[in-house]
Design an enzyme around this catalytic site. Structure first.
Site, PDB file in Angstrom:
ATOM      1  N   GLY A 226      29.151  41.184  52.498  1.00  0.00           N
ATOM      2  CA  GLY A 226      29.863  41.208  51.231  1.00  0.00           C
ATOM      3  C   GLY A 226      30.011  39.823  50.655  1.00  0.00           C
ATOM      4  N   PRO A 228      31.618  36.299  49.168  1.00  0.00           N
ATOM      5  CA  PRO A 228      32.654  35.455  49.766  1.00  0.00           C
ATOM      6  C   PRO A 228      34.045  35.832  49.258  1.00  0.00           C
ATOM      7  CG  PRO A 228      30.913  34.125  48.779  1.00  0.00           C
ATOM      8  CD  PRO A 228      30.655  35.531  48.378  1.00  0.00           C
ATOM      9  N   GLY A 229      35.006  35.762  50.138  1.00  0.00           N
ATOM     10  CA  GLY A 229      36.397  35.968  49.735  1.00  0.00           C
ATOM     11  C   GLY A 229      36.832  37.410  49.649  1.00  0.00           C
ATOM     12  N   GLY A 231      37.304  39.333  52.177  1.00  0.00           N
ATOM     13  CA  GLY A 231      38.158  39.673  53.307  1.00  0.00           C
ATOM     14  C   GLY A 231      37.411  40.040  54.568  1.00  0.00           C
ATOM     15  N   THR A 233      36.396  37.993  57.108  1.00  0.00           N
ATOM     16  CA  THR A 233      37.019  37.343  58.252  1.00  0.00           C
ATOM     17  C   THR A 233      38.358  37.998  58.564  1.00  0.00           C
ATOM     18  OG1 THR A 233      35.991  35.303  57.494  1.00  0.00           O
ATOM     19  CG2 THR A 233      37.637  35.095  59.186  1.00  0.00           C
ATOM     20  N   HIS A 448      25.332  48.707  28.446  1.00  0.00           N
ATOM     21  CA  HIS A 448      24.075  48.611  29.181  1.00  0.00           C
ATOM     22  C   HIS A 448      24.047  49.621  30.331  1.00  0.00           C
ATOM     23  CE1 HIS A 448      20.711  46.138  30.980  1.00  0.00           C
ATOM     24  NE2 HIS A 448      21.152  46.772  32.065  1.00  0.00           N
ATOM     25  N   GLU A 449      25.102  49.619  31.131  1.00  0.00           N
ATOM     26  CA  GLU A 449      25.126  50.532  32.284  1.00  0.00           C
ATOM     27  C   GLU A 449      25.220  51.975  31.820  1.00  0.00           C
ATOM     28  OE1 GLU A 449      24.325  49.555  35.162  1.00  0.00           O
ATOM     29  OE2 GLU A 449      24.451  47.419  34.689  1.00  0.00           O
ATOM     30  N   HIS A 452      21.699  53.185  31.118  1.00  0.00           N
ATOM     31  CA  HIS A 452      20.985  53.585  32.340  1.00  0.00           C
ATOM     32  C   HIS A 452      21.431  54.977  32.771  1.00  0.00           C
ATOM     33  CE1 HIS A 452      18.928  49.901  33.336  1.00  0.00           C
ATOM     34  NE2 HIS A 452      20.035  49.181  33.464  1.00  0.00           N
ATOM     35  N   ASP A 525      15.737  44.383  34.936  1.00  0.00           N
ATOM     36  CA  ASP A 525      15.250  45.740  34.651  1.00  0.00           C
ATOM     37  C   ASP A 525      13.828  45.689  34.120  1.00  0.00           C
ATOM     38  OD1 ASP A 525      17.730  46.700  35.269  1.00  0.00           O
ATOM     39  OD2 ASP A 525      18.437  46.689  33.197  1.00  0.00           O
TER      40      ASP A 525
HETATM   41  P1  ADP Z   1      35.555  36.196  53.559  1.00  0.00           P
HETATM   42  O1  ADP Z   1      35.543  35.995  55.029  1.00  0.00           O
HETATM   43  O2  ADP Z   1      35.033  37.540  53.146  1.00  0.00           O
HETATM   44  O3  ADP Z   1      34.933  35.114  52.781  1.00  0.00           O
HETATM   45  P2  ADP Z   1      38.343  35.890  53.975  1.00  0.00           P
HETATM   46  O4  ADP Z   1      38.609  36.986  54.948  1.00  0.00           O
HETATM   47  O5  ADP Z   1      38.206  34.539  54.540  1.00  0.00           O
HETATM   48  O6  ADP Z   1      37.083  36.229  53.099  1.00  0.00           O
HETATM   49  O7  ADP Z   1      39.472  35.929  52.862  1.00  0.00           O
HETATM   50  C1  ADP Z   1      40.186  34.784  52.490  1.00  0.00           C
HETATM   51  C2  ADP Z   1      41.626  35.140  52.190  1.00  0.00           C
HETATM   52  O8  ADP Z   1      41.715  35.940  51.023  1.00  0.00           O
HETATM   53  C3  ADP Z   1      42.272  35.949  53.274  1.00  0.00           C
HETATM   54  O9  ADP Z   1      42.834  35.126  54.238  1.00  0.00           O
HETATM   55  C4  ADP Z   1      43.335  36.740  52.527  1.00  0.00           C
HETATM   56  O10 ADP Z   1      44.495  35.973  52.341  1.00  0.00           O
HETATM   57  C5  ADP Z   1      42.697  36.947  51.178  1.00  0.00           C
HETATM   58  N1  ADP Z   1      42.033  38.241  51.122  1.00  0.00           N
HETATM   59  C6  ADP Z   1      40.712  38.445  50.956  1.00  0.00           C
HETATM   60  N2  ADP Z   1      40.415  39.733  50.921  1.00  0.00           N
HETATM   61  C7  ADP Z   1      41.568  40.402  51.088  1.00  0.00           C
HETATM   62  C8  ADP Z   1      41.910  41.793  51.148  1.00  0.00           C
HETATM   63  N3  ADP Z   1      40.981  42.744  51.035  1.00  0.00           N
HETATM   64  N4  ADP Z   1      43.210  42.141  51.335  1.00  0.00           N
HETATM   65  C9  ADP Z   1      44.137  41.182  51.450  1.00  0.00           C
HETATM   66  N5  ADP Z   1      43.886  39.857  51.395  1.00  0.00           N
HETATM   67  C10 ADP Z   1      42.619  39.456  51.214  1.00  0.00           C
HETATM   68 ZN    ZN Z   2      20.261  47.156  33.859  1.00  0.00          ZN
HETATM   69 MG    MG Z   3      34.909  34.261  55.949  1.00  0.00          MG
END
Ligand code: ADP
Ligand code: ZN
Ligand code: MG
Length: 630
Positions: A226, A228-229, A231, A233, A448-449, A452, A525
């Site tokens: 997925g 970055p960010g 969740g 980790t 656009h979507e 499709h 596309d």
């Molecule tokens: P990734 O590893 O996918 O890059 P992380 O797990 O490091 O993302 O997420 C970073 C921070 O963002 C987490 O520590 C949390 O505080 C917040 N966060 C990200 N996704 C979620 C989620 N689905 N629910 C709650 N907090 C989230």
């Molecule tokens: Zn398209």
């Molecule tokens: Mg991470």
């Protein structure tokens, strides 16, 4: 070296040292510095100081250098005592005259056979001295080496454990004891599908017997994929927290070391540690840093990364899942991973951790505002509606920014205006990084979507629409229309290919129809549409004009420069005809799609409006709308 009169100055030296350190005591941990570092710095300084002091002492000590003739004269006068005769020099004490203190003296020896007779005659005590070169040469080695040793030890301490030469191959994996992984599924929101899939892993870990009873094999590796960010980790730590098992986490980038073999040793060590602690989870973050496809390196050769990856594969094959070790890994670039990693028995389960929809965003905002004092005018649902495309980390960031802004204004609670400002800030940052859409862009993407989707539902042979979304994914796609294949396909007919071509053009035609203008969003596309049309003409022999002949394409190779690639096996004239045929296929599809979308113009407007509002529309909702409109 003087063998005499040495006691007194040494006593003196000690006293002076004592006096010095008394004035400036090297107390252990005296100041705010940690005691260890403090001690070692002092240790070092003390040695340095001692050396310079001793050197100065010896240099400044009063030693009279006299000529040999003067020496003979003093012997005759009887004012010398305690002579030490060395091969090259004579040293001794010169008794002071007229109440002056005694002095040390030194003279260079000349060849004088009568010296001993002379000394005996004047009753001067003397002794021979053989100057050993051994001690001084040893010292000249030992002292510099000692200094180097001290410097080395000091540097090692500064670098900390795990960085020294001695700790080659020691795993840096941090072992989180059960109590430390306090994250649970309740801390993760908005990614419910991923959570559900991982629920199973939790059960594997907490009651392994239940699954093995019937001979089933517990999966070895789970790969979280997925942006970055989102969740990933966090989620894997939550799995460890839920299952109450130890969590070994290590980042793929940590394996990339400068010494060959270190990474491989580390992998071995990590698995050895984990086997002892089973049941447990090994989590490899940023797997792509370590698991990039082998051989992608044009220069060739076994490099460090390749060795580490091989070791990982070997370890994954080697251990039994019955021991209860589950390997989890996360990546945001699954496409660069070595295919060997994705084989059954390795990371055979893939869990997609996607960007949250509006409900998910609201839930994440709720979680992160648990400990924030919100003013009554704050509506988290409304904030979620304004932040399409945001991931969990962005939302956590918004809450934090808002709380900081409110605190700066000395407020009691965090109000809606603070959130407005925080969103503006975060959005500004994201827009710079090209991850945010402005309202007009969002509207264009919605149409656009919708284009499709409506074409897909209208033509006979296209797969039914599963869902339509305008939540941006990755850098390329701003939205997507997902079609659900009804069955596995191995063959495609001409009319199916033509329908597929039409669906691909649907997005662009909708933009033309509604805005009278086209955007760059349809580029992918068009490329895919052109590819299909070209294949129909050159590979499948589906063009009436060119007939049942295949034309090999000039293949581009990623590895070989264009010069080495196989060339075309047809004439320039044929090439022109092929291009015309491809253009004709695309143009016919274009006209067909224009007709379809003009017929469904009301549905198109409705669907786009619904998409802008809800961000996601399911296939069945669309079919209902089209049923009404028909
Ligand atoms: P990734 O590893 O996918 O890059 P992380 O797990 O490091 O993302 O997420 C970073 C921070 O963002 C987490 O520590 C949390 O505080 C917040 N966060 C990200 N996704 C979620 C989620 N689905 N629910 C709650 N907090 C989230
Ligand atoms: Zn398209
Ligand atoms: Mg991470």
């Amino acid at each position: 070296m003087p063998s005499d009169g040495k006691k007194e100055p040494q006593e003196n030296l000690k006293e002076k040292l004592r006096a010095f350190f008394g004035a400036q005591p090297p107390q252990k941990g005296g100041s705010g510095l940690p005691p260890r570092a403090h001690f070692s710095i002092w240790y070092f300084l003390m040695v340095l100081f001692l050396f310079s002091y001793m050197q100065q002492y010896y240099l400044s000590r009063k030693v009279e250098t006299i000529s040999y003739s003067q020496f003979k004269q003093y012997v005759a006068e009887g004012s010398l005592s305690d002579l030490t005769i060395s091969p090259d020099t004579i040293t001794g004490t010169l008794r002071g005259k007229d109440k002056k203190p005694d002095e040390e003296f030194i003279t260079v020896r000349v060849d004088d056979p009568g010296l001993v007779t002379d000394l005996d005659a004047h009753k001067v005590g003397y002794s021979g001295h053989y100057e050993s070169k051994f001690l001084s040469s040893v010292l000249s080695w030992v002292i510099p080496m000692g200094i180097f040793f001290l410097i080395w030890r000091f540097a090692m301490k500064k670098m900390g454990p795990g960085m020294g030469v001695m700790s080659f191959g020691k795993s840096k994996a941090k072992v989180f004891a059960e109590s430390e992984t306090k994250v649970s599924f309740a801390d993760v929101a908005g990614i419910d599908e991923a959570k559900e899939e991982l629920q199973e892993v939790v059960e594997f870990l907490s009651t392994p017997g239940k699954f093995q009873r019937l001979g089933g094999r517990i999966p070895k590796g789970v790969l979280l994929v997925g942006p970055p960010g989102t969740g990933k980790t966090l989620l894997s730590r939550a799995v460890a927290g839920e299952a109450k098992v130890p969590f070994f986490s290590i980042s793929g980038s940590e394996f990339v070391e400068m010494f060959v073999g270190v990474g491989a040793a580390r992998v071995r060590d990590l698995f050895a540690q984990a086997t002892i602690q089973a049941p447990c989870i090994i989590f490899i973050d940023e797997l792509d840093a370590l698991g990039k496809a082998r051989g992608a390196n044009v220069m060739g050769g076994h490099d460090e990364q390749e060795q580490t990856l091989n070791q990982l594969l070997v370890e994954m094959d080697g251990f039994e899942t019955n021991k209860g070790v589950i390997i989890m890994a996360a990546t945001n670039r699954p496409e660069v991973l070595d295919p060997a990693l994705l084989r059954p028995g390795r990371f055979d389960r893939q869990v997609v951790v996607d960007r949250p929809d509006i409900n998910g965003r609201e839930a994440i905002l709720k979680i992160h505002s648990r400990n924030v004092l919100l003013a009554p005018d704050v509506d988290l649902r409304e904030i979620a509606g304004r932040t399409p495309g945001f991931v969990g980390a962005d939302l956590a960031n918004i809450i934090n920014e808002a709380a900081l802004l409110a605190a700066r204004k000395d407020k009691e609670t965090v109000a809606a205006v603070d959130f407005d400002e925080a969103i503006d800030r975060v959005v500004g940052g994201l827009q710079k990084k090209g991850r945010m859409m402005n309202p007009l862009e969002k509207e264009i993407v919605a149409f656009h979507e919708s284009g499709h989707a409506i074409v897909a539902e209208s033509v006979e042979h296209a797969d039914p629409v599963h869902k339509i979304s305008v939540i941006p994914r990755g850098t390329a796609a701003l939205g997507y229309t997902q079609q659900q294949p009804t069955e596995d396909r191995y063959l495609m007919t001409r009319s199916e290919l033509l329908d597929r071509l039409a669906v691909l053009l649907g997005g662009r035609v909708a933009e033309e129809l509604v805005f009278g203008e086209i955007s760059t969003g349809a580029q992918n596309d068009l490329q895919r549409a052109t590819d299909i049309a070209r294949s129909m003409v050159t590979e499948y022999g589906m063009s009436d004009r060119l007939g049942l002949v295949t034309y090999q394409r000039a293949r581009q190779s990623a590895l070989l420069p264009a010069v080495f690639a196989p060339g075309k096996d047809y004439s320039e004239e044929k090439a022109g005809q092929i291009d015309e045929e491809v253009a004709r296929f695309v143009e016919e599809a274009h006209q067909r799609v224009q007709q379809i979308l003009s017929d469904h113009r009301t549905v198109l407007d409705e669907l786009a409006a619904l998409l802008s509002q809800k961000e996601m529309v399911t296939g069945s909702e669309l079919r209902k709308m089209m049923g009404n409109a028909k």
